[in-house]
Scaffold this motif. Structure first.
Motif, PDB file in Angstrom:
ATOM      1  N   ASP A  15      -6.617   3.880  10.879  1.00 34.90           N
ATOM      2  CA  ASP A  15      -5.556   2.880  10.983  1.00 34.90           C
ATOM      3  C   ASP A  15      -4.701   2.897   9.724  1.00 34.90           C
ATOM      4  O   ASP A  15      -5.187   3.222   8.634  1.00 34.90           O
ATOM      5  N   CYS A  41      -1.192  -0.806   6.201  1.00 38.66           N
ATOM      6  CA  CYS A  41      -0.483  -2.049   6.484  1.00 38.66           C
ATOM      7  C   CYS A  41       0.254  -1.895   7.815  1.00 38.66           C
ATOM      8  O   CYS A  41       0.219  -0.843   8.439  1.00 38.66           O
ATOM      9  N   ASN A  42       0.922  -2.969   8.223  1.00 40.72           N
ATOM     10  CA  ASN A  42       1.655  -2.972   9.482  1.00 40.72           C
ATOM     11  C   ASN A  42       3.169  -2.849   9.279  1.00 40.72           C
ATOM     12  O   ASN A  42       3.943  -3.223  10.155  1.00 40.72           O
ATOM     13  N   CYS A  43       3.571  -2.342   8.139  1.00 39.43           N
ATOM     14  CA  CYS A  43       5.001  -2.185   7.865  1.00 39.43           C
ATOM     15  C   CYS A  43       5.620  -1.131   8.783  1.00 39.43           C
ATOM     16  O   CYS A  43       4.958  -0.154   9.165  1.00 39.43           O
ATOM     17  N   GLU A  44       6.877  -1.337   9.104  1.00 37.23           N
ATOM     18  CA  GLU A  44       7.603  -0.414   9.967  1.00 37.23           C
ATOM     19  C   GLU A  44       8.339   0.608   9.105  1.00 37.23           C
ATOM     20  O   GLU A  44       9.044   0.256   8.161  1.00 37.23           O
ATOM     21  N   CYS A  77       8.391   0.414   2.328  1.00 37.80           N
ATOM     22  CA  CYS A  77       7.100  -0.264   2.220  1.00 37.80           C
ATOM     23  C   CYS A  77       6.571  -0.138   0.791  1.00 37.80           C
ATOM     24  O   CYS A  77       6.548   0.965   0.209  1.00 37.80           O
ATOM     25  N   CYS A  94       3.525  -1.889   0.035  1.00 39.63           N
ATOM     26  CA  CYS A  94       2.165  -2.414   0.124  1.00 39.63           C
ATOM     27  C   CYS A  94       1.192  -1.520  -0.647  1.00 39.63           C
ATOM     28  O   CYS A  94       1.207  -0.294  -0.500  1.00 39.63           O
ATOM     29  N   GLY A 139       1.566   6.063   6.291  1.00 37.75           N
ATOM     30  CA  GLY A 139       1.125   4.694   6.093  1.00 37.75           C
ATOM     31  C   GLY A 139      -0.270   4.559   5.525  1.00 37.75           C
ATOM     32  O   GLY A 139      -0.730   3.440   5.286  1.00 37.75           O
TER      33      GLY A 139
END
Length: 360
Positions: free
Chosen positions: A23, A26-29, A46, A48, A168
Motif C-alpha cells: 500500500d 499516504c493517500n495523496c493524489e 506530496c 508526506c 507513493g
C-alpha cells in the motif's frame, strides 16, 4: 553471470506473485501527465514523510551520472526514453564503524525490467549496462539490491524479500557498517535483515546506489544520516523494542532528545508471519527458502525428562523476549508442586462434597 543462472533468475521473476503489492505511504493524489497537462487545476506535490527529519549528510553524485536529471535530492532517470540501465551513486561513501540510514521516496510509477535500491562498492562499473536492460544491483559480489518486484539480489542470487512497491512508497535503507549488515524498510516498516556480509575492510568503499531501466522514473532522497556506534545508540536500539519502556524514556526531558535523534529505531517490526520468517534470513541460509525456519532450542529440565521447546526467532526483539521469559528451574519445580497440591486439595474437596450429598 552465466546463462544458466540468468535463465534461473528469469523464471524466478515469472513465478513471483502479481498481487503482492504494498500500500502507498499516504493517500495523496499524484498528478497524471496526460490528464493534468492542459488542466488549470494545480496540485501540490506530496510532502508526506519528508518532515520527519531534515538531516541530509550526502546527496547524489552529478559527475558520475548519465541519462539522468539530478535536481537537488531528486533524480529523474531517462528523461526522454530508455535504452538501458542507469545507476546513480551517492556523493559520499558510508563510513566504517557507523550506522547509516536513508530514505527514498518514489515519485513516479515503476515499470519495466527493474528499479533497484541498495549499495555497492567503488568497483561497480556505472556505465557497463547503459545499453542493456538488467537488474544491475546485486548482479555480482560488489553490490546488493532490493527490487521493486519485492526481490533481493546479491552475487546473482535472487530471493523473496518483501512486497512489490511503486509510486507513493518510502524505501528505507539501514546499513550497519560496524557489524556489516543490510536491512530495508518499506513505508517505515522493517522487512528484516537482508544480508550480513557487507565488507568492512579499510580498502573497500561502500556507496548508496539506485538503478533504473524505466523511462522518466523519478525518486527523491528525503533524509540521510549516520550515527556512531556507541553505548547511547545500542541502548536506544534495545529500548525502542519495548513500547512501554520507550514511553518512560520519552517522558524524561533529557532522554527525549536522544529518542528524537534516533527516530528511525522506533519503527515497528512486522508480525510473526511466514513471509517475515523467510525474509529475515542471512545470505548463507538461503536453503531456508525451502520452508525451514530458524529455531532456538533450549532445555527446560536437564536433570530428568529432557524436554525441548522450540521458539521461532524472527527478530532480535524476540531474542530479548525469550531471554527475559526464561525462569529459574527451581521456581518451575515450586510452581509444579504447588499446582499438584492444589489439584490434590481440590480432589479432596470434591470427594467431601460427594459424601455430603450421599448423607443428605
Amino acid at each position: 553471470m552465466n546463462t544458466a543462472q540468468r535463465n534461473k533468475n528469469a523464471s524466478f521473476l515469472r513465478t513471483s506473485c502479481n498481487d503482492n503489492w504494498s500500500d502507498p505511504f499516504c493517500n495523496c493524489e499524484y498528478p497524471n501527465e496526460t490528464r493534468w497537462k492542459h488542466s488549470s487545476k494545480k496540485m501540490l506535490p506530496c510532502s508526506c514523510g519528508e518532515d520527519t527529519s531534515n538531516r541530509i549528510d550526502w546527496t547524489w553524485d552529478k559527475e558520475l551520472t548519465f541519462e539522468t536529471l539530478v535536481s537537488g535530492t531528486e533524480v529523474i532517470f531517462h528523461p526522454v526514453y530508455s535504452q538501458g540501465t542507469t545507476i546513480v551513486r551517492g556523493s559520499e561513501p558510508l563510513y566504517r564503524g557507523r550506522h547509516h540510514y536513508w530514505e527514498i521516496k518514489i515519485l513516479s510509477p515503476l515499470s519495466g525490467t527493474d528499479i533497484m535500491f541498495g549499495i555497492g562498492t567503488d568497483k561497480v562499473d556505472l556505465v557497463r549496462h547503459q545499453f542493456s536492460f538488467t537488474s544491475v544491483l546485486g548482479i555480482d559480489d560488489q553490490s546488493w539490491g532490493y527490487s521493486y518486484r519485492g526481490l533481493a539480489q546479491h552475487n546473482g542470487q535472487l530471493k523473496y524479500y518483501g512486497k512489490k512497491f511503486s509510486r507513493g512508497r518510502i524505501i528505507g535503507v539501514y546499513v550497519d557498517m560496524f557489524r556489516g549488515t543490510l536491512e530495508y524498510f518499506l513505508n517505515r516498516r522493517s522487512l528484516g535483515r537482508a544480508y550480513s556480509d557487507i565488507p568492512k575492510e579499510e580498502l573497500v568503499e561502500i556507496y548508496p546506489m539506485v538503478s533504473s531501466t524505466s523511462a522518466k522514473s523519478s525518486v527523491k532522497l528525503i533524509n540521510a544520516a549516520s550515527f556512531e556506534d556507541n553505548l547511547k545508540f545500542n541502548c536506544m536500539k534495545v529500548i525502542c523494542k519495548y513500547p512501554k519502556l520507550l514511553e518512560q524514556v520519552n517522558a524524561i526531558p533529557g532522554l527525549k532528545k536522544i529518542g528524537q535523534e534516533l527516530w528511525f529505531l522506533q519503527f515497528k517490526e512486522p508480525n510473526r508471519t511466514e513471509d517475515f520468517a523467510i525474509n529475515n534470513i542471512h545470505l548463507a541460509d538461503e536453503a531456508v527458502l525451502c520452508g525451514k525456519k530458524l529455531r532456538l532450542s533450549y532445555s527446560t529440565n536437564p536433570g530428568e525428562n529432557h524436554v525441548v521447546n522450540e521458539l521461532e526467532i524472527n527478530s532480535e526483539a524476540q531474542i530479548y523476549d525469550s531471554l527475559m521469559k526464561n525462569e529459574d528451574p527451581n521456581e518451575n519445580i515450586k510452581r509444579s508442586s504447588k499446582s499438584h497440591n492444589n489439584r490434590f486439595n481440590s480432589t479432596d474437596s470434591n470427594s467431601e462434597d460427594d459424601e455430603m450429598s450421599v448423607i443428605i
